[in-house]
Design a protein around this motif. Structure first.
Motif, short mmCIF file in Angstrom:
data_model
loop_
_atom_site.label_atom_id
_atom_site.label_comp_id
_atom_site.label_asym_id
_atom_site.label_seq_id
_atom_site.Cartn_x
_atom_site.Cartn_y
_atom_site.Cartn_z
N LEU A 228 74.51 42.03 -12.76
CA LEU A 228 75.47 43.10 -13.03
C LEU A 228 76.69 42.96 -12.13
N GLY A 229 77.40 41.84 -12.31
CA GLY A 229 78.56 41.60 -11.46
C GLY A 229 78.13 41.37 -10.03
N GLN A 312 76.08 48.47 -15.85
CA GLN A 312 76.16 47.69 -17.09
C GLN A 312 77.51 47.87 -17.76
N THR A 315 80.16 45.97 -15.81
CA THR A 315 80.04 44.54 -16.04
C THR A 315 80.63 44.16 -17.40
N LYS A 319 84.05 41.73 -18.19
CA LYS A 319 83.97 40.50 -19.00
C LYS A 319 84.99 40.49 -20.14
#
Length: 320
Positions: A228-229, A312, A315, A319
């Protein structure tokens, strides 16, 4: 606080010198009113000084001429009272009880937490429990930290208590945890094999401590469940059960548990956590009477799923 001062003499050391004149054995010899386990506890808690300096290693050797000071704290008797505290029961029969412990619930009474504990709640739920496994910790087979959530098993009979403790000692019982940690591990899985003992300075903390200085073998297996990053959802499996084991091991490898007030830096994640994001997710054990395998899964608490969802989303956005 009772203080005992001992001058190590040749006469007192002779009975054990041929075997091992290490500190805990020596004190057991000269202080027969204290059990070996009690002496080891006093050493671990920093209540023993050797030649004027705190000594937390039970294995250190003593020699003629040494001065030992033992401080014995006054006992504080605790009166256990049943309290009607709601329990989230995952499994129950006549031998055992497995509950999903919430954050903030202390497992057993101690100075500073004499009521409102899991034991108080269990005594109300199981009136015949007192005395099983010890007066102060009736039915307790293992423990979870105050703010660690999840599955914990309680023995309802002496037979169950002995059988469950034996399973934990033999490593046949399985305990799996989910935790969210800071950072991104470089590999997908690993094993942390580092001994844990009382922190040499901050006595309320645990730390990685060499075995020769009082640490006890501690083994934690881990694997990545979701990246998660700059955070990671981790799966932990315990091979041993030392105090704060996962929390200490995670911090030691540079990935402390998010929200841990003791072993992490306290960085804000934007979610108001009650403590460390660590959950005792699965518990697998053999029934002490039937021998059948029991596996329970403790649902994640809402605050844990909220944190997971927030990370989540972040993240996913990063992206894009």
């Amino acid at each position: 606080m009772r203080e005992i001062n001992i001058q190590v003499s040749e006469e007192s050391i002779l009975p054990i010198a041929s075997k091992d004149a290490r500190l805990d054995r020596y004190l057991s010899q000269v202080l027969p009113d204290l059990s070996r386990s009690r002496i080891q506890q006093l050493i671990e808690q920093g209540n023993v000084q050797l030649n004027g300096k705190p000594c937390i290693s039970k294995k250190i050797s003593v020699k003629v001429g040494d001065n030992i000071t033992v401080n014995i704290p006054e006992a504080e008797p605790l009166e256990l009272k049943p309290e009607e505290i709601p329990l989230d029961i995952l499994y129950e029969d006549t031998s055992l009880l497995i509950i999903n412990k919430p954050a903030g619930l202390v497992v057993h009474p101690a100075p500073g937490h004499q009521d409102g504990t899991l034991v108080n709640a269990i005594l109300a739920h199981c009136p015949n429990l007192p005395g099983i496994g010890g007066v102060q910790r009736p039915g307790i087979v293992h423990r979870l930290d105050k703010d660690t959530t999840g599955a914990i098993v309680i023995a309802k009979t002496e037979q169950a208590h002995h059988a469950l403790q034996a399973q934990l000692k033999a490593k046949t019982a399985g305990r799996e945890y989910l935790g969210i940690v800071y950072g991104a591990p470089k590999t997908e899985s690993g094993t942390i094999n580092l001994p844990i003992g009382r922190h040499p300075v901050e006595r309320k903390k645990m730390a990685v401590v060499p075995v020769e200085k009082g640490g006890r073998v501690a083994v934690t297996h881990w694997k990545v469940r979701e990246r998660l990053g700059n955070y990671t959802l981790m799966h932990f499996q315990l091979e041993t059960g030392r105090t704060h084991q996962i929390r200490v091991h995670s911090a030691q490898i540079g990935h402390p548990i998010v929200g841990d007030p003791v072993y992490s830096s306290g960085r804000s994640v934007g979610v108001n956590l009650p403590g460390q994001a660590l959950h005792a997710w699965k518990l697998k054990l053999q029934h002490p009477v039937s021998g059948e395998w029991i596996e329970v899964t403790a649902p994640l608490p809402q605050i844990f799923t909220t944190l997971l969802e927030v990370l989540q989303r972040r993240t996913a956005i990063a992206k894009q």
